[in-house]
Design an enzyme around this catalytic site. Structure first.
Site, PDB file in Angstrom:
ATOM      1  N   ASN A  84       0.828  -1.207   0.000  1.00 52.14           N
ATOM      2  CA  ASN A  84       0.000   0.000   0.000  1.00 52.14           C
ATOM      3  C   ASN A  84       0.865   1.262   0.000  1.00 52.14           C
ATOM      4  O   ASN A  84       2.095   1.199   0.005  1.00 52.14           O
ATOM      5  CB  ASN A  84      -0.958  -0.038   1.199  1.00 52.14           C
ATOM      6  N   HIS A 114      24.264   0.982  11.144  1.00 55.17           N
ATOM      7  CA  HIS A 114      25.345   1.965  11.264  1.00 55.17           C
ATOM      8  C   HIS A 114      26.159   1.644  12.507  1.00 55.17           C
ATOM      9  O   HIS A 114      25.626   1.120  13.489  1.00 55.17           O
ATOM     10  CB  HIS A 114      24.765   3.387  11.354  1.00 55.17           C
ATOM     11  N   GLY A 141      -0.430  -1.135   9.426  1.00 55.54           N
ATOM     12  CA  GLY A 141      -0.078   0.248   9.128  1.00 55.54           C
ATOM     13  C   GLY A 141       1.026   0.787  10.019  1.00 55.54           C
ATOM     14  O   GLY A 141       0.967   0.675  11.248  1.00 55.54           O
ATOM     15  N   THR A 164      12.072  -5.943  15.954  1.00 56.35           N
ATOM     16  CA  THR A 164      13.516  -5.891  16.168  1.00 56.35           C
ATOM     17  C   THR A 164      14.165  -7.276  16.141  1.00 56.35           C
ATOM     18  O   THR A 164      15.388  -7.372  16.061  1.00 56.35           O
ATOM     19  CB  THR A 164      13.841  -5.223  17.514  1.00 56.35           C
ATOM     20  N   ARG A 179       6.185  -8.251  20.028  1.00 51.67           N
ATOM     21  CA  ARG A 179       6.195  -9.541  20.709  1.00 51.67           C
ATOM     22  C   ARG A 179       4.943 -10.305  20.328  1.00 51.67           C
ATOM     23  O   ARG A 179       3.858  -9.711  20.236  1.00 51.67           O
ATOM     24  CB  ARG A 179       6.197  -9.349  22.221  1.00 51.67           C
TER      25      ARG A 179
END
Length: 185
Positions: A84, A114, A141, A164, A179
């Site tokens: 989308n 980085h 979203g 993550t 989670r």
């Protein structure tokens, strides 16, 4: 001697201001502009721009403009998937979406990393880790998926989640960091 592009593609530290990578990025920007400004009435032109930009785009896959990426050639999207508006796929490393993946508006898939140490970061060194999204995943979203993450098939990532770490197949995951909160039968 290894080129910066070869280093980037191998997942090693590299400098993005290398002339070959700058040229690749400009190529992607031109193709994104062509896609993002194309007429809704010219679906053939949109598809042609995406085929030229992306490493692979599956049959019956749709992407709504605007769409943004770094290079494009590291993005592979399986068949019958839907991306989308306002998707950002920073494809310094490979980004792979399986079949039947649903990507909601404002989703970000971010492969770059980085250095934590200030000197190499100041010198503009960076690297990247791939992102893999399994078949039939729904990214809600504004979800953000970070470098090195794999999301298992059939998983739903809630709106605004920040992924993550890897997520297993067949779960609903929410939050920051994301989670699993329940299994999908």
């Amino acid at each position: 001697m290894t080129s910066m592009k070869e280093r980037m593609l191998a997942g090693e530290p590299y400098l993005a201001d290398d002339p070959e990578l700058v040229a690749d990025h400009l190529r992607a920007q031109r193709l994104m502009a062509r896609f993002n400004t194309s007429s809704v009435d010219d679906q053939d032109e949109r598809r042609a721009a995406l085929r030229e930009l992306l490493g692979e785009i599956g049959e019956e896959t749709a992407i709504r403009p605007p769409f943004y990426c770094d290079y494009g050639y590291n993005v592979r999207i399986g068949p019958r998937s839907f991306v989308n508006y306002q998707a950002v796929f920073l494809d310094v490393a490979p980004i792979t979406l399986g079949a039947d993946v649903q990507v909601a508006p404002n989703v970000q898939l971010l492969t770059p990393t980085h250095p934590v140490e200030p000197e190499p970061r100041r010198a503009k060194w960076e690297a990247a880790k791939p992102i893999t999204i399994g078949d039939n995943v729904w990214l809600g979203g504004g979800a953000i998926v970070l470098a090195g993450v794999t999301v298992g098939e059939n998983t739903v990532v809630g709106a605004g989640a920040v992924v993550t770490r890897d997520l297993p197949a067949n779960v609903v995951a929410v939050g920051n960091p994301a989670r699993p909160v329940r299994e999908i039968s």
